[in-house]
Design a protein around this motif. Sequence first.
Motif, short mmCIF file in Angstrom:
data_model
loop_
_atom_site.label_atom_id
_atom_site.label_comp_id
_atom_site.label_asym_id
_atom_site.label_seq_id
_atom_site.Cartn_x
_atom_site.Cartn_y
_atom_site.Cartn_z
N PHE A 146 128.89 30.78 56.50
CA PHE A 146 127.44 30.98 56.34
C PHE A 146 126.90 31.64 57.61
CE2 PHE A 146 122.99 29.86 56.84
CZ PHE A 146 122.47 29.98 55.57
N ILE A 147 126.13 32.73 57.44
CA ILE A 147 125.53 33.42 58.58
C ILE A 147 124.05 33.06 58.65
CG2 ILE A 147 125.08 35.64 59.69
CD1 ILE A 147 128.06 34.88 59.40
N SER A 148 123.67 32.41 59.75
CA SER A 148 122.27 32.08 60.01
C SER A 148 121.69 33.09 60.97
CB SER A 148 122.17 30.68 60.63
OG SER A 148 120.85 30.44 61.12
N ARG A 149 120.44 33.42 60.79
CA ARG A 149 119.79 34.31 61.76
C ARG A 149 119.71 33.64 63.13
NH1 ARG A 149 114.59 37.43 59.46
NH2 ARG A 149 114.45 37.79 61.70
N GLY A 150 119.40 32.35 63.18
CA GLY A 150 119.40 31.64 64.44
C GLY A 150 118.45 32.23 65.48
N ASP A 151 117.34 32.80 65.05
CA ASP A 151 116.47 33.53 65.98
C ASP A 151 115.03 33.03 65.98
OD1 ASP A 151 115.72 34.36 63.45
OD2 ASP A 151 115.68 36.49 63.92
N THR A 155 112.34 33.19 58.51
CA THR A 155 113.49 32.93 57.63
C THR A 155 114.35 31.81 58.20
OG1 THR A 155 113.49 35.26 56.97
CG2 THR A 155 115.49 34.00 56.51
N HIS A 156 114.58 31.83 59.51
CA HIS A 156 115.37 30.77 60.15
C HIS A 156 114.68 29.42 60.02
CE1 HIS A 156 117.12 28.94 64.08
NE2 HIS A 156 117.93 28.70 63.05
N TYR A 176 129.67 27.73 59.82
CA TYR A 176 128.29 28.07 60.14
C TYR A 176 128.23 28.88 61.42
CZ TYR A 176 123.24 27.35 60.83
OH TYR A 176 121.89 27.52 61.02
N LYS A 177 127.66 30.07 61.35
CA LYS A 177 127.56 30.94 62.51
C LYS A 177 126.12 31.45 62.64
CE LYS A 177 132.04 31.01 63.52
NZ LYS A 177 132.46 30.03 62.50
N ALA A 178 125.53 31.31 63.83
CA ALA A 178 124.19 31.83 64.11
C ALA A 178 124.33 33.13 64.88
CB ALA A 178 123.38 30.82 64.90
N CYS A 179 123.75 34.21 64.36
CA CYS A 179 123.91 35.52 64.99
C CYS A 179 122.82 35.83 65.99
CB CYS A 179 123.99 36.62 63.94
SG CYS A 179 122.43 36.91 63.05
N GLY A 180 121.68 35.11 65.94
CA GLY A 180 120.57 35.43 66.83
C GLY A 180 120.06 36.84 66.61
N CYS A 181 119.99 37.25 65.34
CA CYS A 181 119.68 38.66 65.03
C CYS A 181 118.70 38.75 63.88
CB CYS A 181 120.97 39.41 64.70
SG CYS A 181 121.88 38.77 63.27
N ALA A 186 122.01 40.40 60.08
CA ALA A 186 122.63 39.20 59.51
C ALA A 186 123.28 39.52 58.17
CB ALA A 186 121.57 38.11 59.33
N LEU A 187 122.62 40.34 57.36
CA LEU A 187 123.21 40.73 56.07
C LEU A 187 124.44 41.61 56.28
CD1 LEU A 187 119.99 41.42 53.97
CD2 LEU A 187 121.74 39.69 53.48
N ASN A 188 124.43 42.45 57.28
CA ASN A 188 125.61 43.27 57.57
C ASN A 188 126.80 42.40 57.94
OD1 ASN A 188 125.08 46.09 57.18
ND2 ASN A 188 123.69 46.04 58.92
#
Length: 278
Positions: A146-151, A155-156, A176-181, A186-188
């Motif tokens: 799962f990709i979280s925006r984490g920003d 949405t986050h 679970y991974k937060a990209c901070g993006c 995040a969709l990419n």
Amino acid sequence: MNAVPVYARFFKYFKAVALVPIALAATVSIAQPQPIVMASTTSTEQSGLFGSLLPAFKQFSGIDIKVVALGTGQAIDMGRRGDADVLFVHDQVAEEKVVAEGFALKRFPVMYNDFVLVGPAADPAKTRGKDIVEALKKLNAANASFISRGDKSGTHAAELRYWKNAGVDNPQFAGYKACGCGMGPALNIGSSSSAYVLTDRGTWLSFKNRGELAVLVEGDTRLFNQYGVMVVNPARHPQVRLAEAQKFVDWIVSPAGQASIASYKIGGEQLFFPNATK
């Protein structure tokens, strides 16, 4: 004997007169108003909405707007610092808080769309359906990617509410991974790794690099996504351009601004639905 001095004096006069229009042009150029600054979300910017909306406002008002697209939390922080004139964001709790703190004037609802959970079409975690909370429980149990925006974006913030409803206050499973993006990046990442992602529908509809991703969860009333707009308070930050910022707010909640929002479509599908109240 006097011909040369007379000619010289004439040339000097002519040169001075010729420079007047240039000086006036420079003065006019310098006097051109600078764009007002709008701190907004990556979802409104990456969905392409502003590419349609802002030219319509410019035609109506003559005012240019510079958009700084950030997560909602960061956009609101820009308002707190006085680095923006107007905020256009989507986290109602945070919006009402910044108004209550006196950093922004009255908040106006503008439009809505919804969030959707996207993921690999094969859906290995079996999330498909209309219940976002049950879907997240399954992702947690399956240790799914799962990709979280984490920003700290709107949405986050919504994602964290859904996890809390699912009994997971602080997601820490290995997938679970937060990209901070932003939403697009995040969709990419989700597309390249066949991971699950919570996204707003507007950005999803404009997103081209879908790979194996498909919409798996939609239609839950909890996925409602409201946007609001407000002027930064000039009492806190005197540099705020109140008149121009208020003109944008007044326009975006007017019938003309609301019609402009409704008219923005991709592939014949409407991305945002106006719902301003007087």
